[in-house]
Design an enzyme around this catalytic site. Structure first.
Site, PDB file in Angstrom:
ATOM      1  N   LEU A 120       0.861  -1.178   0.000  1.00 39.54           N
ATOM      2  CA  LEU A 120       0.000   0.000   0.000  1.00 39.54           C
ATOM      3  C   LEU A 120       0.895   1.226   0.000  1.00 39.54           C
ATOM      4  O   LEU A 120       1.984   1.205   0.569  1.00 39.54           O
ATOM      5  CB  LEU A 120      -0.904   0.034   1.241  1.00 39.54           C
ATOM      6  CG  LEU A 120      -1.990  -1.044   1.371  1.00 39.54           C
ATOM      7  CD1 LEU A 120      -2.743  -0.847   2.689  1.00 39.54           C
ATOM      8  CD2 LEU A 120      -2.950  -1.014   0.197  1.00 39.54           C
ATOM      9  N   ASP A 121       0.426   2.302  -0.629  1.00 34.54           N
ATOM     10  CA  ASP A 121       1.172   3.554  -0.574  1.00 34.54           C
ATOM     11  C   ASP A 121       1.327   3.988   0.878  1.00 34.54           C
ATOM     12  O   ASP A 121       0.482   3.683   1.732  1.00 34.54           O
ATOM     13  CB  ASP A 121       0.433   4.659  -1.340  1.00 34.54           C
ATOM     14  CG  ASP A 121       0.334   4.368  -2.835  1.00 34.54           C
ATOM     15  OD1 ASP A 121       1.160   3.585  -3.328  1.00 34.54           O
ATOM     16  OD2 ASP A 121      -0.568   4.932  -3.475  1.00 34.54           O
ATOM     17  N   ALA A 122       2.385   4.718   1.160  1.00 38.12           N
ATOM     18  CA  ALA A 122       2.625   5.175   2.535  1.00 38.12           C
ATOM     19  C   ALA A 122       1.433   5.962   3.081  1.00 38.12           C
ATOM     20  O   ALA A 122       1.079   5.847   4.255  1.00 38.12           O
ATOM     21  CB  ALA A 122       3.884   6.043   2.583  1.00 38.12           C
TER      22      ALA A 122
END
Length: 302
Positions: free
Chosen positions: A105-107
């Site tokens: 997942l993106d940060a």
């Protein structure tokens, strides 16, 4: 590397007749399940787990970059945190030295991540992701007004990408006009697919520092309002169907409630009602052709 039983150093010169020994630094078992960098575990068994990645925590590495949002200083990656959050596997079938996340997942994105604790589980889960057998559902708050549901078919980085969206809630906002909470189901898995698709549609995600073109669409201090809230998958060993769900962070609802309350308290009355009617007529104008509207089903008796 040890030379004649002593740990070697960079300038050590090896002489003929000396004994070289390579010793592997094995990770101690007590490191599993202990440590300050921990994440919420919503499911765990002997071979796999499902954890919740906080917003601002990178999946791996130690940088959140511009995507980290308002909580970029968590101090650890998910790769490190799951080691300290999960129990060691008792399985003797190719146990992993440390648990491994099966996707990213993106940060700046909050939500569910699948984790493997054995090699067979890792192979099966990563293959299921590659073959699109795992269903993911996201929730987001976007700028503008979206009604009904639809499908976005727009290539991402030159590769076919498809996202299904459905409107769940719309509210008025003094600053941004309209805000919509949407349910999202990516049918493909491209990098930043949801963020790019919603920006393409003209409805960027609130707080998306990368794809919101208008600086006014950034809400400082709240972070990006995107959450991975559900996973449907087949257990990698038992073969049984699994459904895991979590709620989005409370700030999603609080943000919408606050904007709605401010609109009705400061704009309210007849002016607000007239504005609602005008926006209703114009809300779906200019939708890109790649967004295929799904017709609303009507009761045949109406």
């Amino acid at each position: 590397v040890f030379v004649n039983g002593e740990k070697g150093k960079v300038p050590t010169l090896v002489q003929r007749g000396q004994t070289l020994e390579l010793r592997h630094a094995l990770r101690k078992e007590h490191e599993w399940g202990k440590g300050r960098a921990q994440v919420e575990v919503v499911y765990e068994d002997d071979v796999m787990a499902v954890v919740v990645k906080p917003q601002g925590m990178p999946t791996h590495g130690n940088r959140g970059g511009e995507d980290a949002g308002a909580t970029a200083s968590l101090g650890a990656s998910l790769k490190t945190a799951i080691l300290y959050s999960l129990q060691p596997t008792p399985s003797t079938d190719e146990p992993l030295r440390r648990p491994e996340h099966c996707h990213r997942l993106d940060a700046a994105t909050f939500g569910l991540v699948l984790v493997a604790k054995t090699r067979p589980a890792l192979r099966r889960l990563t293959a299921d992701f590659a073959e699109r057998r795992i269903r993911k559902q996201y929730r987001a708050v976007v700028h503008g007004k979206l009604i009904g549901e639809g499908v976005i078919e727009e290539p991402v980085d030159g590769t076919a990408a498809v996202t299904h969206w459905e409107s769940a809630r719309t509210v008025r906002s003094l600053r941004w006009g309209w805000l919509t909470q949407v349910e999202l189901r990516p049918l493909t898995g491209r990098r930043h697919q949801l963020r790019k698709h919603l920006a393409f549609l003209g409805h960027p995600i609130v707080g998306d520092a990368r794809y919101a073109k208008d600086p006014e669409q950034l809400h400082r201090g709240i972070g990006m309002l995107l959450a991975a809230v559900a996973l449907d998958f087949t257990h990698p060993i038992s073969g049984k169907p699994q459904q895991i769900e979590v709620s989005e962070p409370p700030k999603f609802g609080k943000f919408l409630d606050r904007e709605d309350e401010r609109w009705h308290s400061l704009a309210g009355g007849a002016d607000a009602a007239a504005a609602d009617e005008q926006e209703e007529e114009e809300s779906q104008k200019g939708v890109p052709a790649a967004c295929l509207e799904v017709e609303q089903r009507q009761d045949p008796t109406e």
